[in-house]
Design an enzyme around this catalytic site. Sequence first.
Site, PDB file in Angstrom:
ATOM      1  N   LYS A  22       9.550  52.217  49.917  1.00  0.00           N
ATOM      2  CA  LYS A  22      10.169  51.329  50.913  1.00  0.00           C
ATOM      3  C   LYS A  22      10.188  51.988  52.292  1.00  0.00           C
ATOM      4  CE  LYS A  22      14.852  51.279  51.151  1.00  0.00           C
ATOM      5  NZ  LYS A  22      15.443  51.566  52.465  1.00  0.00           N
ATOM      6  N   ASN A  23      10.667  53.224  52.349  1.00  0.00           N
ATOM      7  CA  ASN A  23      10.871  53.844  53.659  1.00  0.00           C
ATOM      8  C   ASN A  23       9.572  54.313  54.319  1.00  0.00           C
ATOM      9  OD1 ASN A  23      13.535  53.262  53.486  1.00  0.00           O
ATOM     10  ND2 ASN A  23      14.208  55.350  52.990  1.00  0.00           N
ATOM     11  N   ARG A  92      18.827  48.201  59.395  1.00  0.00           N
ATOM     12  CA  ARG A  92      18.769  49.091  60.549  1.00  0.00           C
ATOM     13  C   ARG A  92      17.345  49.493  60.922  1.00  0.00           C
ATOM     14  NH1 ARG A  92      22.445  52.116  62.479  1.00  0.00           N
ATOM     15  NH2 ARG A  92      20.736  53.541  62.859  1.00  0.00           N
ATOM     16  N   CYS A 116      26.906  51.118  59.977  1.00  0.00           N
ATOM     17  CA  CYS A 116      26.591  50.532  58.685  1.00  0.00           C
ATOM     18  C   CYS A 116      27.464  51.203  57.649  1.00  0.00           C
ATOM     19  CB  CYS A 116      25.117  50.641  58.361  1.00  0.00           C
ATOM     20  SG  CYS A 116      24.650  52.178  57.621  1.00  0.00           S
ATOM     21  N   ARG A 121      25.529  55.990  62.441  1.00  0.00           N
ATOM     22  CA  ARG A 121      24.073  55.969  62.597  1.00  0.00           C
ATOM     23  C   ARG A 121      23.609  55.536  63.995  1.00  0.00           C
ATOM     24  NH1 ARG A 121      21.551  53.442  57.203  1.00  0.00           N
ATOM     25  NH2 ARG A 121      19.765  54.710  57.792  1.00  0.00           N
ATOM     26  N   PRO A 122      23.913  56.347  64.991  1.00  0.00           N
ATOM     27  CA  PRO A 122      23.466  56.026  66.351  1.00  0.00           C
ATOM     28  C   PRO A 122      21.943  56.136  66.486  1.00  0.00           C
ATOM     29  CG  PRO A 122      24.410  58.236  66.285  1.00  0.00           C
ATOM     30  CD  PRO A 122      24.628  57.631  64.916  1.00  0.00           C
ATOM     31  N   ASP A 124      20.660  57.317  69.567  1.00  0.00           N
ATOM     32  CA  ASP A 124      20.512  58.030  70.840  1.00  0.00           C
ATOM     33  C   ASP A 124      19.254  58.901  70.891  1.00  0.00           C
ATOM     34  OD1 ASP A 124      22.187  59.427  68.846  1.00  0.00           O
ATOM     35  OD2 ASP A 124      22.023  61.098  70.240  1.00  0.00           O
ATOM     36  N   GLN A 125      18.853  59.467  69.761  1.00  0.00           N
ATOM     37  CA  GLN A 125      17.678  60.355  69.779  1.00  0.00           C
ATOM     38  C   GLN A 125      16.383  59.570  69.988  1.00  0.00           C
ATOM     39  OE1 GLN A 125      18.010  63.815  69.757  1.00  0.00           O
ATOM     40  NE2 GLN A 125      20.147  63.169  69.949  1.00  0.00           N
ATOM     41  N   ASP A 307      19.554  60.603  49.917  1.00  0.00           N
ATOM     42  CA  ASP A 307      19.297  59.384  49.141  1.00  0.00           C
ATOM     43  C   ASP A 307      19.348  59.621  47.631  1.00  0.00           C
ATOM     44  OD1 ASP A 307      19.035  57.944  51.455  1.00  0.00           O
ATOM     45  OD2 ASP A 307      16.854  57.905  51.452  1.00  0.00           O
ATOM     46  N   ILE A 329      24.566  64.646  55.669  1.00  0.00           N
ATOM     47  CA  ILE A 329      23.737  63.827  56.569  1.00  0.00           C
ATOM     48  C   ILE A 329      24.512  62.630  57.108  1.00  0.00           C
ATOM     49  CG2 ILE A 329      21.563  62.535  56.810  1.00  0.00           C
ATOM     50  CD1 ILE A 329      21.060  65.472  56.214  1.00  0.00           C
ATOM     51  N   ARG A 399      17.596  45.451  47.900  1.00  0.00           N
ATOM     52  CA  ARG A 399      16.981  45.925  49.138  1.00  0.00           C
ATOM     53  C   ARG A 399      16.025  47.079  48.850  1.00  0.00           C
ATOM     54  NH1 ARG A 399      20.753  48.078  53.267  1.00  0.00           N
ATOM     55  NH2 ARG A 399      18.683  48.533  54.035  1.00  0.00           N
TER      56      ARG A 399
HETATM   57  N1  EPU Z   1      21.245  60.425  64.035  1.00  0.00           N
HETATM   58  C1  EPU Z   1      21.782  60.547  65.297  1.00  0.00           C
HETATM   59  N2  EPU Z   1      21.118  59.983  66.349  1.00  0.00           N
HETATM   60  C2  EPU Z   1      19.945  59.326  66.192  1.00  0.00           C
HETATM   61  C3  EPU Z   1      19.393  59.219  64.909  1.00  0.00           C
HETATM   62  C4  EPU Z   1      20.066  59.787  63.839  1.00  0.00           C
HETATM   63  O1  EPU Z   1      22.850  61.139  65.473  1.00  0.00           O
HETATM   64  O2  EPU Z   1      19.407  58.851  67.206  1.00  0.00           O
HETATM   65  C5  EPU Z   1      21.929  61.042  62.884  1.00  0.00           C
HETATM   66  C6  EPU Z   1      22.347  60.019  61.842  1.00  0.00           C
HETATM   67  O3  EPU Z   1      23.571  59.399  62.152  1.00  0.00           O
HETATM   68  C7  EPU Z   1      22.426  60.887  60.610  1.00  0.00           C
HETATM   69  C8  EPU Z   1      21.285  61.887  60.805  1.00  0.00           C
HETATM   70  O4  EPU Z   1      21.008  61.854  62.203  1.00  0.00           O
HETATM   71  O5  EPU Z   1      23.650  61.566  60.566  1.00  0.00           O
HETATM   72  C9  EPU Z   1      20.012  61.603  60.056  1.00  0.00           C
HETATM   73  O6  EPU Z   1      19.687  60.232  60.170  1.00  0.00           O
HETATM   74  P1  EPU Z   1      18.186  59.682  60.230  1.00  0.00           P
HETATM   75  O7  EPU Z   1      17.934  59.143  61.578  1.00  0.00           O
HETATM   76  O8  EPU Z   1      17.259  60.695  59.688  1.00  0.00           O
HETATM   77  O9  EPU Z   1      18.289  58.457  59.216  1.00  0.00           O
HETATM   78  P2  EPU Z   1      17.486  57.118  59.362  1.00  0.00           P
HETATM   79  O10 EPU Z   1      16.179  57.393  59.943  1.00  0.00           O
HETATM   80  O11 EPU Z   1      18.338  56.072  59.977  1.00  0.00           O
HETATM   81  C10 EPU Z   1      16.240  57.292  57.068  1.00  0.00           C
HETATM   82  C11 EPU Z   1      16.142  56.465  55.811  1.00  0.00           C
HETATM   83  C12 EPU Z   1      17.459  56.531  55.058  1.00  0.00           C
HETATM   84  C13 EPU Z   1      17.736  57.992  54.718  1.00  0.00           C
HETATM   85  C14 EPU Z   1      17.755  58.831  56.002  1.00  0.00           C
HETATM   86  C15 EPU Z   1      17.925  60.321  55.754  1.00  0.00           C
HETATM   87  C16 EPU Z   1      14.546  54.771  56.492  1.00  0.00           C
HETATM   88  C17 EPU Z   1      14.282  53.345  56.798  1.00  0.00           C
HETATM   89  N3  EPU Z   1      15.814  55.095  56.189  1.00  0.00           N
HETATM   90  O12 EPU Z   1      17.294  56.710  57.832  1.00  0.00           O
HETATM   91  O13 EPU Z   1      17.277  55.801  53.865  1.00  0.00           O
HETATM   92  O14 EPU Z   1      18.977  58.108  54.065  1.00  0.00           O
HETATM   93  O15 EPU Z   1      16.529  58.648  56.711  1.00  0.00           O
HETATM   94  O16 EPU Z   1      16.929  60.801  54.935  1.00  0.00           O
HETATM   95  O17 EPU Z   1      13.643  55.581  56.484  1.00  0.00           O
HETATM   96  C18 EPU Z   1      17.940  54.468  52.040  1.00  0.00           C
HETATM   97  O18 EPU Z   1      16.752  54.261  51.780  1.00  0.00           O
HETATM   98  O19 EPU Z   1      18.875  54.158  51.223  1.00  0.00           O
HETATM   99  C19 EPU Z   1      18.309  55.082  53.316  1.00  0.00           C
HETATM  100  C20 EPU Z   1      19.527  54.956  53.837  1.00  0.00           C
END
Ligand code: EPU
Length: 422
Positions: A22-23, A92, A116, A121-122, A124-125, A307, A329, A399
């Site tokens: 999925k991801n 998201r 969520c 889950r901001p 900003d990056q 995950d 995380i 999902r």
């Molecule tokens: N974060 C920030 N700022 C940003 C982006 C992230 O502070 O701009 C923080 C997040 O709040 C979190 C950490 O960085 O604390 C890591 O988050 P990341 O951005 O890596 O997560 P994501 O990209 O939103 C993806 C997967 C998630 C998985 C995470 C971590 C997808 C679509 N989703 O989310 O998958 O848990 O990486 O590996 O790829 C799931 O499939 O159930 C799922 C939630």
Amino acid sequence: MDAIRVRGGKPLVGKVKVSGAKNAALPILCATLLSDGESKLRNVPALRDIETTAALLRFLGRGVNVNAPEVVVEAGKDVRPEAPYELVKQMRASVLVLGPLLARFGRAKVSLPGGCAIGARPIDQHLKGFEAMGATIKLERGYVIAECGRLRGAEVCFDLPTVTGTENVMMAAALAKGRSTLVNCAREPEVEELARVLNKMGAEIDGAGTDVIHVRGREQGELLPFDHAIIPDRIEAGTYMCAAAMNEGSDVIVEGAEIQDLEALVLKMRQAGVEVSTEGQSIRIRRTGPIRSVNVTTAPHPGFPTDMQAQFLVLMTTAKGESVVSETIFENRMMHVPELQRMNADIALRGNTAVVSGPVKLTGASVMATDLRASASLIIAGLAAEGETEVRRVYHLDRGYEHIEAKLGALGASIERVKGAM
Ligand code: EPU
């Protein structure tokens, strides 16, 4: 809403085939926006998140045929670079259209996803990356409005490794003018898979899968459509591995899994006394005796995946001794704990650290979770529980897990979907 009913206690025996990731599929669907031509994705799982992404691409103006495991994104030029709240709030990962839209059309208006169930889950990056590439970003009425003439290559150092952030900025960099260097990138296999597809399209990306990625930007029109089969879902594979470890006598072959993407989990399972062996692209799981307690702390790849935290924690309820499971995380990813406590699990929760004592005999109950992996963990708990467990609000499971009840049922689990349960 449907529920899943499980009767516990039966060992799992047989083979289960892992679906496409999925991801990996979600960002790759968004990457189709980088070209006008028709792209084909194969090995796509039949999941609600895929439907949501298809609906988003259609809203943007592209024709999409979902016929899992194949998805075709039709050729088309007239894209409206705008992702509304109604679609983004459902998933998201919709923010992944921001990078491609900005790079292709010089403008994008995408709803902020909001918080969520698992944390704030901001993004900003992601935004910091686009700004470094010359975009101006405004936040207006819950929307991100990003504008640029032409993105230019830049050096971006992420403050923390973010999976979708790395993917979003990498897609934008693929069409920026000049070279980009992205530092402190997420190293997840799904990031590497996206880079593989972008390179197939004609991008020049090196280093995906490490923490530094180099991208040489292409001109508009230079990225071509693609035909690609998605890698297997490592988290789905890991979920079936944990499920198989719940009852003594289980012997399961998880087919189509890449063991190198699951090393941290495999190591922890072996430490816990589960027999894990590989046979080609299959992983064999046998539980022949008691489980030992093991501590885990989640970390970005190649660390123990967040995950898989909920599913592994459930396994630890059957282990002898005390296991400490720490989530680092996401700030709210222990929602399965109170539900598991209702199933007789002995867990002390302090913030994001759970101390699991065992072994206990889990008992069936009606349970519910508001996140995908937590829901899967409750099904796994049900497999070992005495009596019947009803996991409600299966919406979340749908999902991310393709035909979970059919796959577990084929392994001998007593499991059924109850349509329209409360
Ligand atoms: N974060 C920030 N700022 C940003 C982006 C992230 O502070 O701009 C923080 C997040 O709040 C979190 C950490 O960085 O604390 C890591 O988050 P990341 O951005 O890596 O997560 P994501 O990209 O939103 C993806 C997967 C998630 C998985 C995470 C971590 C997808 C679509 N989703 O989310 O998958 O848990 O990486 O590996 O790829 C799931 O499939 O159930 C799922 C939630």
